[in-house]
Write a protein that holds these residues in place. Structure first.
Motif, PDB file in Angstrom:
ATOM      1  N   ALA A 253       0.825  -1.214   0.000  1.00  0.00           N
ATOM      2  CA  ALA A 253       0.000   0.000   0.000  1.00  0.00           C
ATOM      3  C   ALA A 253       0.856   1.259   0.000  1.00  0.00           C
ATOM      4  CB  ALA A 253      -0.923  -0.009   1.220  1.00  0.00           C
ATOM      5  N   GLN A 256       2.509   1.844  -3.422  1.00  0.00           N
ATOM      6  CA  GLN A 256       1.571   2.346  -4.424  1.00  0.00           C
ATOM      7  C   GLN A 256       0.987   3.709  -4.064  1.00  0.00           C
ATOM      8  OE1 GLN A 256      -1.249  -0.870  -4.580  1.00  0.00           O
ATOM      9  NE2 GLN A 256       0.008  -2.101  -5.971  1.00  0.00           N
ATOM     10  N   SER A 258      -0.854   4.580  -1.672  1.00  0.00           N
ATOM     11  CA  SER A 258      -2.278   4.472  -1.370  1.00  0.00           C
ATOM     12  C   SER A 258      -2.729   5.523  -0.364  1.00  0.00           C
ATOM     13  CB  SER A 258      -2.577   3.061  -0.829  1.00  0.00           C
ATOM     14  OG  SER A 258      -2.250   2.080  -1.773  1.00  0.00           O
ATOM     15  N   SER A 261      -2.684   9.238  -1.608  1.00  0.00           N
ATOM     16  CA  SER A 261      -3.716   9.596  -2.582  1.00  0.00           C
ATOM     17  C   SER A 261      -5.044   9.935  -1.929  1.00  0.00           C
ATOM     18  CB  SER A 261      -3.900   8.455  -3.584  1.00  0.00           C
ATOM     19  OG  SER A 261      -4.341   7.281  -2.919  1.00  0.00           O
ATOM     20  N   THR A 348      -6.945  -5.933  -7.590  1.00  0.00           N
ATOM     21  CA  THR A 348      -6.037  -5.554  -8.681  1.00  0.00           C
ATOM     22  C   THR A 348      -6.386  -6.276  -9.982  1.00  0.00           C
ATOM     23  OG1 THR A 348      -4.468  -7.235  -7.906  1.00  0.00           O
ATOM     24  CG2 THR A 348      -4.133  -4.980  -7.143  1.00  0.00           C
ATOM     25  N   GLY A 359      -4.669   2.709  -5.690  1.00  0.00           N
ATOM     26  CA  GLY A 359      -4.253   3.071  -4.333  1.00  0.00           C
ATOM     27  C   GLY A 359      -5.438   3.373  -3.437  1.00  0.00           C
ATOM     28  N   LYS A 360      -6.390   4.142  -3.950  1.00  0.00           N
ATOM     29  CA  LYS A 360      -7.567   4.489  -3.161  1.00  0.00           C
ATOM     30  C   LYS A 360      -8.434   3.260  -2.874  1.00  0.00           C
ATOM     31  CE  LYS A 360      -7.774   9.163  -5.133  1.00  0.00           C
ATOM     32  NZ  LYS A 360      -8.575  10.116  -5.936  1.00  0.00           N
ATOM     33  N   LEU A 362      -7.387   0.256  -2.400  1.00  0.00           N
ATOM     34  CA  LEU A 362      -6.741  -0.652  -1.457  1.00  0.00           C
ATOM     35  C   LEU A 362      -6.696  -0.122  -0.025  1.00  0.00           C
ATOM     36  CD1 LEU A 362      -3.718  -1.935  -3.592  1.00  0.00           C
ATOM     37  CD2 LEU A 362      -5.801  -3.172  -3.000  1.00  0.00           C
ATOM     38  N   VAL A 363      -6.836   1.196   0.149  1.00  0.00           N
ATOM     39  CA  VAL A 363      -6.728   1.786   1.491  1.00  0.00           C
ATOM     40  C   VAL A 363      -7.717   1.152   2.481  1.00  0.00           C
ATOM     41  CG1 VAL A 363      -7.096   3.894   2.838  1.00  0.00           C
ATOM     42  CG2 VAL A 363      -5.677   3.960   0.804  1.00  0.00           C
TER      43      VAL A 363
END
Length: 434
Positions: A253, A256, A258, A261, A348, A359-360, A362-363
């Protein structure tokens, strides 16, 4: 010199020091998150140590190898056939949790708060559609004294079905307003997604579990020696592996970007939302595992010559859905839990053509994993105390640990006889646990 050693020993055994030592898991977790922040390339997916293989496969496989070594084969198969418990957990894990989170996200979307990113809301929905976690629920269920055999079976079944159910749920929730902008239906990557999930579940869950069962039955003495060695020196394999899994997720994370972002307000919102929803789902799982009206309707077993045919049939049909405490603990850990090990792959793979928002997305999942582990660790002691409440024989155990201590996969298992502390769910479903 003796006085100095005495002072050091006194400080080391002080109650405050003992409490701080019992929190080692959280201290190590904080340290690893800091390392992941400043050196994300080390353990990330595709990084220096190829975290997707060394940790995503290796650490998870080790956890289930330990489970295979410590579980009786007959009991494992009995729990694999417990379709009622599997049905309850799957409905909770996929349908109920995702529907409730979708409703909350619709409410947040309708509020039109500019500080809450639209793609973060999609990430929350994606998190809710993921299957149960691969590692932490097994460790927590075992440590709390729940039915770890049922939990292992559910991990295998839930993650295998998740490859098909999760994408379908995502299509259902993003196929129309207000989240149609997050629909990943591009026709690409779904086949590869199925292959990747099958490969990971097979190599990291099924194969090591099978190998552990073979070793346990072919070499029982060596297995007993190995498990005894781990217990004697307090080597907590499951906890170490779980830390590395979380470390790899945060590394991916951070690499990337995450968290960069997303605004700080949005991250705070996600943290509180995840915590609240996990506690809520745990309570909901308890209500589904031990519905009070079943006990009211069927307070006793059918009596020959006195109970009606309707009562006998209804009892045999509905009474098993009031689960034992051991099974209920498993359900309360499996129902709300969401996997990051396979969840990252699921997300993904579906959004291969929309990587600018990855990124957003996965947060919420990465934060949910860390929060569910910390919250579940606190629940362990509560569930353990609840389990012993009606069992006086367990009340005098001096080896009980707090919920914040490391899980012990090898506890209360007699390797000489292969007898596990849990009773197959099928045999205890009719017992009335008060």
């Amino acid at each position: 010199m003796k006085n100095q050693d005495s002072k050091i020993r006194k400080i080391w055994t002080h109650p405050i020091t003992e409490y701080l030592k019992s929190q080692w898991f959280f201290f190590c977790l904080a340290i690893l998150i800091v390392i992941a922040r400043f050196a994300p390339n080390f353990a990330r997916d595709g990084g220096l140590i190829r975290g997707q293989y060394s940790i995503g496969y290796g650490c998870v496989a080790w956890i289930f190898l330990q489970s295979g070594l410590g579980m009786k084969s007959k009991s494992l198969m009995a729990n694999m056939l417990n379709w009622r418990a599997h049905t309850t957990i799957l409905i909770l894990s996929f349908l109920i949790t995702s529907s409730i989170v979708y409703g909350f996200c619709c409410a947040v979307k309708a509020a039109k708060n500019p500080k809450i990113d639209d793609w973060v809301l999609i990430g929350l929905i994606l998190t809710a559609t993921c299957p149960t976690t691969v590692a932490s629920n097994v460790i927590m269920t075992t440590d709390a004294g729940g039915n770890d055999l049922l939990c292992v079976c559910e991990v295998f079944i839930g993650n295998l079905l998740g490859a098909f159910i999760t994408p379908a749920l995502v299509q259902m929730f993003t196929g129309q307003a207000p989240f149609q902008y997050g629909n990943p239906a591009t026709g690409n990557g779904i086949g590869a997604l199925y292959g990747r999930v099958m490969k990971q579940v097979g190599l990291s869950v099924f194969v090591p579990l099978f190998v552990g069962q073979v070793i346990q039955n072919v070499f029982p003495k060596y297995t007993a020696y190995y498990m005894g060695f781990l217990k004697k020196y307090h080597i907590k394999i499951g906890s170490y592996m779980l830390l590395l899994i979380i470390f790899s997720s945060f590394s991916t994370a951070f690499y990337q970007n995450s968290f960069a972002s997303v605004s700080h307000v949005c991250i705070i919102f996600i943290c509180f939302f995840n915590l609240g929803i996990y506690i809520f789902f745990t309570g909901l799982s308890y209500l589904c595992a031990r519905p009070w009206f079943i006990i009211k309707l069927f307070p006793h077993e059918p009596i020959d010559g006195k109970s009606t045919r309707l009562y006998r049939y209804s009892y045999s049909l509905f009474r098993p859905f009031y689960y034992s405490k051991e099974d209920a603990i498993c359900i309360m850990f499996c129902g709300p839990a969401k996997t990051a090990a396979l969840g990252v792959s699921l997300i993904t793979s579906q959004y291969a053509d929309k990587k600018e928002h990855l990124g957003k997305l996965l947060v919420p999942l990465v934060l949910y994993q860390a929060e569910q582990v910390m919250t579940a660790s606190l629940f362990v002691s509560l569930f353990k105390r609840w389990l012993r409440k009606d069992d006086p024989s367990n009340g005098s155990e001096s080896s009980s640990t707090s919920g914040n201590e490391e899980p012990d996969l090898e506890k209360n298992i007699s390797m000489e006889t292969g007898h596990n502390r849990t009773v197959p769910s099928k045999t205890i479903a009719f017992q009335d646990s008060k």
